[in-house]
Design a protein around this motif. Structure first.
Motif: not given
Length: 359
Positions: A78-90
């Motif tokens: 879950f932390p890895r998927a959410l980091l992907g959301v943060i990185v990709g959207s940013g």
């Protein structure tokens, strides 16, 4: 040529109902992507179990999954998927803002050297312990300083007689990126701890492997604030597509606005590079993939780009995890394999500008 150069000026969405439909569909696909990203791995976990564990962790109570499943879902995936959301959207919104500000369809934090500058600052902290007085914020601060220095240098080199040259932005960006990469490699070579060198080399290709709940708070806050700020300024970004003189007649203080966007882009890029390493081409590809569905109005382009960028990085990370399992590829390899051909396609299909002259 004039028709081609004008093709990327501000255009409305083709249908009033298309934008909310696309946005709702993208948000649903993002939730599905997060769920599948948490499910997929050496240990396959049912989607009901995934969300049962997540809800129990958030609201309290017991979950049906085993202790091992709870650890895998909540502490690792879950932390890895959410980091992907943060990185990709940013990265997606930074690329969108840069393309509008520079009127350059090839602008991207990776291509114009911003990521390379952030990498220099980050490796100074990781391998040499620089900025240690800043404590836990040393990595983020150093990456921000490096990113800001790189983008300011590129802009300084790209001006001709007071005008920003879109072609020179790319050329200067390539040069700054090469210099930044060379400095980073020099820092890595001079380091003495072999384990840290291996970790740094893997990090330099981009990776979400180090995602932890404790490391998500700062980048999530910065990225959310950055997206909100850019969305608030969407009218000014639209005006910049028409040229500086036109933007000024529409009430945009172009010089100050450029400083604002540069600082915001450097901050977002620096924070993202600090937690994931340099991940290229996301900011280049995503805005171009979004505009056919939303038009060029940044009120629509920015939120949809954030959603698509999040999904793109999530699935790139999934592919990086499963392609050569049990080993793991750096995510930067996946994005480069996608982004390189896309960059070549952009070079062949249109001019570099959004309406200005190709100087």
């Amino acid at each position: 040529m004039e028709k081609k150069k004008r093709s990327l000026l501000v255009k409305p969405c083709r249908s009033p109902l298309l934008f909310p439909t696309v946005t709702a569909g993208m948000f649903l696909l993002l939730l599905i992507s997060v769920t599948l990203a948490v499910m997929i791995g050496p240990v396959r976990i049912h989607p009901v179990t995934v969300w049962d564990i997540a809800i129990s962790q958030i609201l309290g109570g017991s979950a049906d999954g085993t202790t091992a499943q709870q650890t895998i879902v909540w502490e690792v995936r879950f932390p890895r998927a959410l980091l992907g959301v943060i990185v990709g959207s940013g990265l997606a919104v930074v690329g969108t803002a840069m393309q509008a500000l520079l009127k350059n369809s090839l602008a991207d934090p990776y291509i114009i050297g911003v990521s390379a500058g952030a990498s220099v600052g980050a490796t100074l902290v990781i391998l040499l312990g620089a900025f240690s007085l800043l404590g836990v914020y040393a990595l983020s601060a150093a990456a921000f300083i490096g990113a800001l220095s790189a983008v300011l240098t590129v802009l300084l080199l790209s001006h001709i007689r007071g005008h920003l040259s879109p072609v020179r932005v790319i050329l200067a960006g390539v040069a700054i990126s090469a210099i930044g990469s060379a400095i980073t490699q020099l820092i890595v070579i001079t380091a003495k701890n072999e384990a840290e060198i291996r970790n740094a080399m893997f990090w330099l290709f981009g990776s979400l492997a180090g995602a932890e709940w404790t490391s998500l708070s700062l980048p999530s806050l910065v990225v959310i604030a950055g997206i909100v700020y850019l969305y608030i300024r969407h009218r000014s970004l639209n005006a910049m597509l028409l040229g500086e003189e036109t933007a000024e007649t529409l009430g945009v203080a172009t010089r100050w606005f450029r400083v604002e966007i540069i600082v915001a882009s450097a901050l977002l890029t620096g924070i993202i590079v600090a937690v994931s390493g340099p991940i290229g081409f996301v900011g280049l590809m995503v805005p171009h993939m979004v505009r056919p569905f939303t038009g060029s109005d940044h009120r629509r382009v920015l939120p949809v780009s954030a959603l698509l960028g999040a999904m793109f990085v999530i699935w790139a990370d999934v592919l990086a995890r499963v392609a050569i399992a049990p080993e793991e590829l750096p995510i930067g390899i996946i994005t480069a394999l996608c982004g390189g051909p896309f960059f070549i396609w952009l070079l062949r299909r249109s001019s570099y500008t959004f309406g200005g002259d190709d100087r």
